[in-house]
Design a protein around this motif. Structure first.
Motif, PDB file in Angstrom:
ATOM      1  N   THR A   1       0.830  -1.199   0.000  1.00 12.58           N
ATOM      2  CA  THR A   1       0.000   0.000   0.000  1.00 12.58           C
ATOM      3  C   THR A   1       0.864   1.248   0.000  1.00 12.58           C
ATOM      4  N   GLY A   2       0.253   2.351  -0.408  1.00  8.92           N
ATOM      5  CA  GLY A   2       0.902   3.659  -0.341  1.00  8.92           C
ATOM      6  C   GLY A   2       0.810   4.416  -1.648  1.00  8.92           C
ATOM      7  N   ARG A   3       0.911   5.704  -1.534  1.00 13.12           N
ATOM      8  CA  ARG A   3       0.915   6.570  -2.712  1.00 13.12           C
ATOM      9  C   ARG A   3       2.168   6.335  -3.536  1.00 13.12           C
ATOM     10  N   TYR A   4       2.113   6.746  -4.778  1.00 16.07           N
ATOM     11  CA  TYR A   4       3.285   6.832  -5.653  1.00 16.07           C
ATOM     12  C   TYR A   4       3.933   5.490  -5.967  1.00 16.07           C
ATOM     13  N   ALA A   5       3.137   4.476  -6.245  1.00 15.69           N
ATOM     14  CA  ALA A   5       3.699   3.176  -6.611  1.00 15.69           C
ATOM     15  C   ALA A   5       4.572   3.321  -7.854  1.00 15.69           C
ATOM     16  N   PRO A   6       5.799   2.806  -7.809  1.00 18.01           N
ATOM     17  CA  PRO A   6       6.667   2.904  -8.996  1.00 18.01           C
ATOM     18  C   PRO A   6       6.187   1.979 -10.108  1.00 18.01           C
ATOM     19  N   ASP A   7       6.525   2.333 -11.318  1.00 18.86           N
ATOM     20  CA  ASP A   7       6.113   1.556 -12.494  1.00 18.86           C
ATOM     21  C   ASP A   7       6.548   0.096 -12.402  1.00 18.86           C
ATOM     22  N   GLU A   8       7.708  -0.156 -11.819  1.00 14.26           N
ATOM     23  CA  GLU A   8       8.216  -1.532 -11.728  1.00 14.26           C
ATOM     24  C   GLU A   8       7.262  -2.414 -10.910  1.00 14.26           C
ATOM     25  N   ILE A   9       6.701  -1.855  -9.850  1.00  9.30           N
ATOM     26  CA  ILE A   9       5.748  -2.598  -9.014  1.00  9.30           C
ATOM     27  C   ILE A   9       4.429  -2.774  -9.762  1.00  9.30           C
ATOM     28  N   LEU A  10       3.961  -1.689 -10.373  1.00 11.89           N
ATOM     29  CA  LEU A  10       2.690  -1.750 -11.099  1.00 11.89           C
ATOM     30  C   LEU A  10       2.744  -2.785 -12.219  1.00 11.89           C
ATOM     31  N   ALA A  11       3.907  -2.945 -12.834  1.00 10.19           N
ATOM     32  CA  ALA A  11       4.055  -3.871 -13.955  1.00 10.19           C
ATOM     33  C   ALA A  11       3.937  -5.336 -13.534  1.00 10.19           C
ATOM     34  N   ILE A  12       4.310  -5.654 -12.310  1.00  9.03           N
ATOM     35  CA  ILE A  12       4.295  -7.059 -11.887  1.00  9.03           C
ATOM     36  C   ILE A  12       3.107  -7.414 -11.001  1.00  9.03           C
ATOM     37  N   ALA A  13       2.359  -6.428 -10.522  1.00 11.35           N
ATOM     38  CA  ALA A  13       1.222  -6.699  -9.642  1.00 11.35           C
ATOM     39  C   ALA A  13       0.102  -7.389 -10.416  1.00 11.35           C
ATOM     40  N   ASP A  14      -0.529  -8.350  -9.764  1.00 10.13           N
ATOM     41  CA  ASP A  14      -1.668  -9.036 -10.361  1.00 10.13           C
ATOM     42  C   ASP A  14      -2.907  -8.145 -10.341  1.00 10.13           C
TER      43      ASP A  14
END
Length: 172
Positions: A135-148
């Motif tokens: 959780t948290g604001r400002y998720a980096p693209d690398e995390i967004l790319a691998i999240a289900d």
């Protein structure tokens, strides 16, 4: 069963609250939940108070009860964020939880208390069956790319902007 990686991000209210709701749902199915709070140290949060009464919930805070400077974080804040990563790593090795929430880890990334590389390397070590919520604001693209699953909370209005103080049981 493959565990899921979820990211709750965005500028709106509700990221931690959603993670707590998911935790409650898992607890209702007799699952074990680890809830690790980065950058939070207050014992006055409702989830901290109730965690002592819920046997399958382990809640740990790795932060101080004060705001962290974005421009110049105190070394103790950096050390506490790394302590959080160590706890997360240990929990992965123990493989005793069905669900782990890394609350505000995404903010710790944005504040550069920990690096995206450190987190990505740690995520590769999570048990395959484990469900993990970041959780948290400002998720980096690398995390967004691998999240289900990625949920972006968008703020349209908040009572705080109208001068309403934070309410016990609502904001904390």
């Amino acid at each position: 069963m493959k565990g899921l990686l979820l990211a709750y991000t965005g500028n709106g209210k509700g990221k931690t609250t959603a993670a707590l709701g998911l935790s409650l749902r898992a607890l209702g199915h007799d699952q074990k939940v680890g809830f690790l709070q980065f950058m939070k140290g207050s014992k006055n949060y409702g989830e901290v108070k109730i965690s002592e009464k819920l046997p399958n919930l382990t809640l740990v805070q790795t932060g101080r009860d004060c705001f962290v400077s974005y421009e110049n974080p105190d070394p103790v804040d950096i050390a506490m964020a790394h302590e959080g990563l160590e706890i997360l790593s240990q929990w992965f090795k123990e493989d005793r939880f069905d669900l782990i929430v890394a609350d505000e880890l995404l903010v710790a990334l944005d504040f550069k208390l920990v690096t995206v590389q450190e987190v990505m390397e740690l995520l590769e070590k999570r048990p395959p069956r484990l469900h993990l919520v970041l959780t948290g604001r400002y998720a980096p693209d690398e995390i967004l790319a691998i999240a289900d699953t990625v949920t972006v909370m968008q703020e349209h209005r908040h009572a705080y902007q109208q001068g309403v103080e934070a309410k016990e049981g609502m904001e904390f």
